[in-house]
Write an enzyme that holds these catalytic residues in place. Structure first.
Site, short mmCIF file in Angstrom:
data_model
loop_
_atom_site.label_atom_id
_atom_site.label_comp_id
_atom_site.label_asym_id
_atom_site.label_seq_id
_atom_site.Cartn_x
_atom_site.Cartn_y
_atom_site.Cartn_z
N SER A 199 -23.58 7.33 -5.42
CA SER A 199 -23.18 6.09 -4.76
C SER A 199 -22.05 6.34 -3.75
O SER A 199 -22.21 7.13 -2.83
CB SER A 199 -22.79 5.05 -5.81
OG SER A 199 -22.74 3.75 -5.27
N ASP A 338 -33.70 -0.33 -4.86
CA ASP A 338 -32.25 -0.39 -5.11
C ASP A 338 -31.71 -1.67 -4.47
O ASP A 338 -31.75 -1.82 -3.25
CB ASP A 338 -31.58 0.84 -4.51
CG ASP A 338 -30.08 0.93 -4.81
OD1 ASP A 338 -29.47 -0.11 -5.15
OD2 ASP A 338 -29.53 2.03 -4.70
N HIS A 364 -30.29 0.97 -8.72
CA HIS A 364 -29.11 1.71 -8.28
C HIS A 364 -28.60 2.58 -9.42
O HIS A 364 -28.04 2.08 -10.41
CB HIS A 364 -28.02 0.75 -7.81
CG HIS A 364 -26.88 1.44 -7.10
ND1 HIS A 364 -27.07 2.09 -5.89
CD2 HIS A 364 -25.58 1.61 -7.43
CE1 HIS A 364 -25.91 2.62 -5.51
NE2 HIS A 364 -25.01 2.34 -6.43
#
Length: 445
Positions: A199, A338, A364
């Site tokens: 991320s 996502d 995610h």
């Protein structure tokens, strides 16, 4: 019944995309011979799981369910990792925390590969997605692991790391990773360093390897759930009710709660302190509100901080527009469903060093599939990441990089010719149990 049938009948093949001209790399073959192959051929042979079907657990069929389970699921009994923490004081007065595993690595050869990890938005070494890979990767080979070392670089203020300067971290500030790599490569000069990031940390790592090019201290990089075009993905997140009120506000709340813990460390009349005070007074802020009030001022060092606006910060910090500068093997994996990252640069700007993979589902940082037993899950992502780490750690032969030599000056480890950066180890090494998260923060993002 219809939705179950659709789940069962859908094809779940990952889209793996390579530029037309793949990079030529040297690899070890049988009998220690070295040969040159295209990176595409190397990955197709060494990472077959990347092309395997990923079928999400039937009770986590879409990106929202996968993401929410990553945040709300109980992973405390799974993938336990114990770390030994080293705190680094940086030249600007800031502090980052390096969590090493295994705690006792005296039995490992000096050239054992090291996985260098960057976590997500407000996470740390305790995150389930980090432990899911490091726990088995650092197991001995005879137990089915890779037998590697690993180190998680915890950002300033995250996972119990103190804030000791008027600055936090952000998607575009790469110098903390750069200085951590000074220390890691100095401590283990014979070990190849393999990047693994998630991320926000994936954005930082992508920018670092792009900025360094052939001089990257990382031999390879694997980036998962990277947010790429920060402005585009922030805009798409805010465009839906669930995006704004669940994900964006959830991440905004995490950031504000993290900031509250450290706001007292800033000198009251400093610009960062003023920005922090205004930020923690916000009511139910979204992540873009946090960036507009704080990150544009306190998310990095000058220059280029401060920025005039969050959009200026997004423009500078995005990683989709620097892919063409990468000169080491980089594997990027995102999920098409996502809800946090919806804009993925599958063309990789034509760079033959970059492999882009897009799973049709996974949310995610989820990628949960069914395991043996009713309601049991495992992470599909572990298999392709394992194969990538083994392939680039052991089989890929890198040309000797021309790093700037390191030297010590006034107790700080520095690169020759760069005066603004440096780090030194602080006294004390704490033992960190990786399943212990931080109260008040949603994990998994």
């Amino acid at each position: 019944m219809g939705s179950f049938f659709n789940w069962w009948s859908t094809r779940y093949t990952t889209e793996v995309r390579y530029p037309k001209e793949s990079a030529l790399v040297a690899t070890k073959e049988q009998h220690s011979n070295t040969t040159s192959v295209f990176l595409r051929d190397f990955v197709e042979r060494r990472c077959p799981s990347l092309y395997s079907e990923f079928r999400p657990a039937w009770w986590l069929p879409n990106g929202h369910m996968q993401t929410l389970y990553c945040v709300l699921g109980d992973f405390s009994a799974r993938d336990k990792v114990v770390y030994k923490r080293t705190l680094l004081r940086l030249l600007d007065g800031g502090t980052v925390g390096l969590d090493f595993t295994p705690v006792d690595d005296s039995h490992l050869p000096s050239d054992t590969p090291i996985i260098v990890v960057l976590h997500g938005l407000t996470g740390g070494s305790y995150e389930s997605y980090v432990r899911a890979i490091l726990s088995p990767a650092c197991m001995p080979v005879h137990q089915g692991g890779l037998g590697y070392r690993a180190v998680v670089v915890n950002f300033r203020g995250c996972a119990g790391v103190p804030v000791t300067s008027p600055q936090l971290y952000s998607a575009g500030h790469t110098d903390d990773l750069r200085q951590a790599l000074f220390y890691i490569s100095h401590r283990y000069p014979e070990a190849p360093l393999l990047g693994l990031s998630f991320s926000l940390g994936a954005n930082v790592m992508t920018r670092y390897v792009a900025e360094e090019g052939e001089h990257s201290r990382l031999k390879s990089a694997c980036v998962l759930g990277c947010p790429w075009n920060l402005a585009a993905n922030a805009s798409k997140l805010l465009a839906t009710h669930i995006g704004r009120h669940v994900y964006s506000k959830g991440m905004g709340r995490n950031l504000v709660n993290l900031l509250k813990r450290h706001v007292g460390t800033f000198a009251p009349d400093h610009e960062v302190a003023k920005a922090a005070a205004a930020t923690i007074a916000l009511t139910k802020p979204t992540i873009d509100m946090f960036d507009e009030h704080f990150t544009k001022i306190g998310g990095g060092s000058s220059p280029p901080w401060p920025f005039a606006s969050a959009n200026d910060y997004y423009e500078y910090s995005s990683s989709h527009n620097v892919l063409n500068k990468i000169k080491i093997p980089l594997l990027a994996i995102n999920a098409a469903d996502d809800p946090v990252v919806q804009d993925v640069p599958m063309d990789a700007e034509g760079n033959g060093w970059v492999i882009m993979a897009l799973t049709p589902c996974g949310g995610h940082l989820g990628w949960f599939e069914s395991d043996e037993g009713w309601g049991q899950i495992k992470r599909w992502i572990k298999r392709p990441v394992f194969e990538w780490l083994r392939a680039t750690g052991e089989d890929f032969v890198r040309s000797p990089p021309h790093w700037r030599p390191l030297h010590e000056e006034d107790g700080f480890l520095k690169e020759v010719g760069i005066d603004r950066l440096g780090c030194k180890e602080l006294d004390g090494n704490d033992i960190i149990v990786g399943t212990e998260g931080e109260a008040g923060l949603l994990a998994g993002l």
